[in-house]
Design a protein around this motif. Sequence first.
Motif, PDB file in Angstrom:
ATOM      1  N   ARG A  35       0.593  -0.984   0.181  1.00 53.72           N
ATOM      2  CA  ARG A  35      -0.235  -0.115  -0.404  1.00 53.72           C
ATOM      3  C   ARG A  35       0.548   1.031  -0.203  1.00 53.72           C
ATOM      4  O   ARG A  35       0.338   2.228  -0.739  1.00 53.72           O
ATOM      5  CB  ARG A  35      -0.801  -0.131   1.436  1.00 53.72           C
ATOM      6  N   THR A  36       1.985   1.301   0.671  1.00 52.90           N
ATOM      7  CA  THR A  36       3.006   2.274   1.161  1.00 52.90           C
ATOM      8  C   THR A  36       3.643   2.416  -0.532  1.00 52.90           C
ATOM      9  O   THR A  36       3.530   3.448  -0.769  1.00 52.90           O
ATOM     10  CB  THR A  36       4.255   2.198   1.736  1.00 52.90           C
ATOM     11  N   ARG A  39       0.615   3.822  -3.091  1.00 53.02           N
ATOM     12  CA  ARG A  39       0.225   5.715  -2.480  1.00 53.02           C
ATOM     13  C   ARG A  39       1.391   6.351  -2.891  1.00 53.02           C
ATOM     14  O   ARG A  39       1.362   7.428  -3.608  1.00 53.02           O
ATOM     15  CB  ARG A  39       0.289   5.487  -1.539  1.00 53.02           C
ATOM     16  N   GLU A  40       2.570   5.594  -2.994  1.00 57.84           N
ATOM     17  CA  GLU A  40       3.929   7.082  -3.346  1.00 57.84           C
ATOM     18  C   GLU A  40       4.663   6.545  -4.998  1.00 57.84           C
ATOM     19  O   GLU A  40       4.259   7.827  -5.658  1.00 57.84           O
ATOM     20  CB  GLU A  40       4.751   5.930  -3.384  1.00 57.84           C
ATOM     21  N   PHE A  42       1.253   7.163  -6.962  1.00 56.74           N
ATOM     22  CA  PHE A  42       0.225   7.979  -7.024  1.00 56.74           C
ATOM     23  C   PHE A  42       0.744   9.013  -7.010  1.00 56.74           C
ATOM     24  O   PHE A  42       0.655   9.561  -7.700  1.00 56.74           O
ATOM     25  CB  PHE A  42      -1.262   7.689  -6.216  1.00 56.74           C
ATOM     26  N   ASP A  43       1.145   9.373  -5.688  1.00 60.38           N
ATOM     27  CA  ASP A  43       1.429  10.496  -5.630  1.00 60.38           C
ATOM     28  C   ASP A  43       2.299  11.146  -6.822  1.00 60.38           C
ATOM     29  O   ASP A  43       2.283  12.630  -7.276  1.00 60.38           O
ATOM     30  CB  ASP A  43       1.619  10.305  -4.457  1.00 60.38           C
TER      31      ASP A  43
END
Length: 63
Positions: A35-36, A39-40, A42-43
Amino acid sequence: MGSRVLSLRVDGELLERLRQHAAKRGMSVQDYVVRTLIREDFDERFKSSVDETEKLGGRWPAT
């Protein structure tokens, strides 16, 4: 989307911190790391899109 195996070698202290972060969220270390990374990713893609929009002269609507 299929899954693949990624094996990582991490420092013992880092693994313990990852375990603690995952436990706070009721997750496994594997789920927390995935998940990290998602998220990274996506960012990073979002920031790139904003940068490209600004280069083209686009502006965000004022609120």
